[in-house]
Design a protein around this motif. Structure first.
Motif, mmCIF file in Angstrom:
data_model
loop_
_atom_site.group_PDB
_atom_site.id
_atom_site.type_symbol
_atom_site.label_atom_id
_atom_site.label_comp_id
_atom_site.label_asym_id
_atom_site.label_seq_id
_atom_site.Cartn_x
_atom_site.Cartn_y
_atom_site.Cartn_z
ATOM 1 N N UNK A 277 -9.707 10.186 -1.137
ATOM 2 C CA UNK A 277 -9.183 10.759 -2.384
ATOM 3 C C UNK A 277 -8.687 9.678 -3.338
ATOM 4 N N UNK A 278 -8.357 8.499 -2.816
ATOM 5 C CA UNK A 278 -7.922 7.428 -3.709
ATOM 6 C C UNK A 278 -7.824 6.085 -3.009
ATOM 7 N N UNK A 279 -8.080 5.021 -3.784
ATOM 8 C CA UNK A 279 -7.973 3.649 -3.264
ATOM 9 C C UNK A 279 -7.283 2.809 -4.333
ATOM 10 N N UNK A 280 -6.078 2.373 -4.032
ATOM 11 C CA UNK A 280 -5.314 1.570 -4.981
ATOM 12 C C UNK A 280 -5.221 0.139 -4.470
ATOM 13 N N UNK A 281 -5.676 -0.803 -5.280
ATOM 14 C CA UNK A 281 -5.661 -2.227 -4.913
ATOM 15 C C UNK A 281 -4.805 -2.990 -5.911
ATOM 16 N N UNK A 282 -3.907 -3.806 -5.398
ATOM 17 C CA UNK A 282 -3.135 -4.669 -6.290
ATOM 18 C C UNK A 282 -3.018 -6.063 -5.681
ATOM 19 N N UNK A 321 -18.303 16.615 -0.904
ATOM 20 C CA UNK A 321 -17.143 17.100 -0.146
ATOM 21 C C UNK A 321 -16.201 15.954 0.233
ATOM 22 N N UNK A 322 -16.787 14.778 0.459
ATOM 23 C CA UNK A 322 -16.002 13.648 0.953
ATOM 24 C C UNK A 322 -15.442 12.773 -0.173
ATOM 25 N N UNK A 323 -16.215 12.618 -1.251
ATOM 26 C CA UNK A 323 -15.824 11.651 -2.288
ATOM 27 C C UNK A 323 -15.771 12.255 -3.687
ATOM 28 N N UNK A 324 -15.801 13.573 -3.792
ATOM 29 C CA UNK A 324 -15.910 14.220 -5.099
ATOM 30 C C UNK A 324 -14.609 14.699 -5.697
ATOM 31 N N UNK A 325 -13.462 14.288 -5.161
ATOM 32 C CA UNK A 325 -12.174 14.778 -5.680
ATOM 33 C C UNK A 325 -11.139 13.656 -5.705
ATOM 34 N N UNK A 326 -10.211 13.740 -6.660
ATOM 35 C CA UNK A 326 -9.096 12.789 -6.654
ATOM 36 C C UNK A 326 -8.737 12.230 -8.004
ATOM 37 N N UNK A 327 -9.711 12.127 -8.938
ATOM 38 C CA UNK A 327 -9.371 11.592 -10.266
ATOM 39 C C UNK A 327 -9.069 12.742 -11.234
ATOM 40 N N UNK A 336 -8.230 2.345 -8.462
ATOM 41 C CA UNK A 336 -7.485 1.512 -9.411
ATOM 42 C C UNK A 336 -7.335 0.097 -8.851
ATOM 43 N N UNK A 337 -7.521 -0.898 -9.734
ATOM 44 C CA UNK A 337 -7.364 -2.306 -9.339
ATOM 45 C C UNK A 337 -6.378 -2.977 -10.283
ATOM 46 N N UNK A 338 -5.436 -3.723 -9.716
ATOM 47 C CA UNK A 338 -4.452 -4.453 -10.508
ATOM 48 C C UNK A 338 -4.374 -5.899 -10.046
ATOM 49 N N UNK A 339 -4.190 -6.827 -10.984
ATOM 50 C CA UNK A 339 -3.935 -8.238 -10.655
ATOM 51 C C UNK A 339 -2.698 -8.665 -11.446
#
Length: 450
Positions: A277-282, A321-327, A336-339
């Motif tokens: 549902x989500x992957x946040x990288x910082x 079903x696996x990757x179609x929801x969350x945004x 989301x990617x942050x540096x």
């Protein structure tokens, strides 16, 4: 040994590095120390990895150099360009990546690597203020050379270096800063003639300085490798030039820390049919790269590169079903990617990943990854592998986009004009790498990429 048409690695290989900062000097120092038997090239696939060749009773596991003729580390000669005039020894000390005891034994060799003046446009990296830059011969002394002047001056640098150092072959590697984002413009970037016209018209908006380095390298008969996320060789005009000059190109952006983890861990989620549902990288880092990326326009270039990895591995259209929801649109997981520039860390980058997954009956779970990595320590062996394998590809008559080098790169090149998709799955990339080495060694490419 099997029959192979690869030309032998005779004579000296000149490696010309754009940039003389932390990555470049860590790479150079490591190679020079390894040559003296004072360290080991850990992390380098070309020096350590073994590939199976043959099947059944004839199966063997061999190092790359036992399958194909790689250039010896003893035959490498280094040169570089940089906006700052300090030699490689001074720069290595300043970078504070390596301890002094690991630099001093090769001080003499490093001091001889003095950067040539860079073809530089301050608008593309506003945080850099070096004065070791090329000036225009057409305008006032302080002005930026035209893009075509840059090309001509860089070609002259390459010819002079090749002659003075007695190099049989050269490779040009970009290990400099991330430029501001340059969107691909069909009228400039799709045909070589249009790109050349833009360079001659000094179109500074559409022609990045890095394109001048790539153009110069390919025109002088050397492979070019883009180690940053810049829009440089991932344009059809450069593919046309690479094919015309029969030279390999590779890019873009060294896959060192967080994206290496992402390209290796995402297949676990996909293979196990878990949902995302989500992957946040910082990230936090404090080296010159971090300083440049603190500028929003430069960060945009990096963000595009880092975001592209996941979307080609976990596809909402294939598994809704696996990757179609969350945004916000609820049509894909949120990514989301942050540096963040954080000077106290210098080159010791820290990457955090928070991964929100779900399993049976939609029940949520989390994965947390905290990678305290050393950016240049991870990048240096990639530099070596990319240079040796690009040189190998050139001697094997392979030119244009080198897809087998995708393993080493965050945002690997592909022909988007033909609807092709990049391969970002680390294990599929590794299969492509092994098959290419097998083929160049005269063996059968015997693994499926699927």
């Amino acid at each position: 040994m099997n029959q192979t048409n690869v030309k032998p690695a005779e004579g000296r290989l000149g490696i010309l590095v754009v940039g003389n900062g932390a990555v470049a000097t860590t790479f150079m120092t490591g190679v020079l120390m390894t040559r003296k038997g004072l360290t080991k090239p850990i992390g380098s696939m070309t020096q350590y990895d073994k590939i199976r060749v043959g099947r059944g009773a004839s199966k063997r596991y061999l190092k790359y150099g036992d399958i194909v003729p790689l250039a010896s580390l003893d035959d490498i000669v280094f040169g570089c360009w940089d906006v700052y005039p300090q030699n490689a020894y001074q720069s290595a000390i300043y970078a504070e990546v390596l301890k002094e005891k690991d630099i001093e034994p090769v001080r003499d060799e490093l001091e001889q690597i003095v950067p040539m003046k860079a073809a530089f446009d301050h608008n593309y990296a506003k945080r850099l203020n070096g004065d070791n830059v090329k000036c225009s011969k057409l305008n006032a002394q302080s002005s930026i050379p035209t893009r075509w002047e840059m090309v001509e001056a860089l070609r002259e640098d390459i010819r002079r270096f090749r002659s003075e150092k007695g190099c049989n072959r050269i490779v040009v590697l970009w290990a400099a800063s991330t430029e501001i984002y340059v969107p691909v413009e069909k009228s400039v970037h799709y045909r070589l003639a249009d790109l050349e016209a833009a360079m001659k018209a000094d179109d500074r908006q559409h022609v990045a300085p890095s394109m001048c380095y790539a153009y110069a390298a390919l025109s002088e008969g050397g492979p070019f490798i883009m180690g940053a996320p810049n829009t440089t060789v991932d344009i059809p005009a450069m593919w046309e030039l690479a094919e015309k000059m029969h030279q390999p190109i590779a890019g873009k952006d060294f896959k060192t820390g967080q994206t290496l983890v992402k390209s290796g861990f995402a297949p676990i989620i996909g293979t196990r049919c878990l949902g995302l549902s989500g992957w946040f990288s910082t990230n936090i880092l404090g080296n010159r790269d971090g300083l440049v990326l603190d500028e929003p326009e430069n960060f945009r270039t990096k963000e595009v590169s880092k975001l592209s990895t996941l979307e080609t591995i976990l596809k909402p259209d294939v598994q809704p079903d696996l990757y179609g929801h969350g945004n916000d649109e609820d049509n894909q997981y949120y990514h989301k990617v942050r540096i963040n520039y954080y000077p106290p860390r210098n080159d010791n980058k820290e990457g955090w990943d928070n991964i929100d997954i779900f399993g049976w009956m939609g029940y949520p779970m989390q994965v947390k990854i905290n990678f305290l990595c050393r950016d240049s320590i991870l990048a240096a062996p990639l530099c070596l592998d990319l240079c040796l394998l690009s040189d190998l590809a050139a001697r094997a008559g392979r030119y244009g986009i080198q897809r087998f080098l995708s393993f080493f790169l965050k945002s690997p090149m592909y022909d988007y004009t033909q609807g092709e998709e990049a391969v970002n799955n680390l294990y599929q990339q590794y299969t492509m790498l092994k098959n290419a080495i097998r083929e160049m060694g005269g063996y059968e490419a015997d693994e499926e990429i699927d």
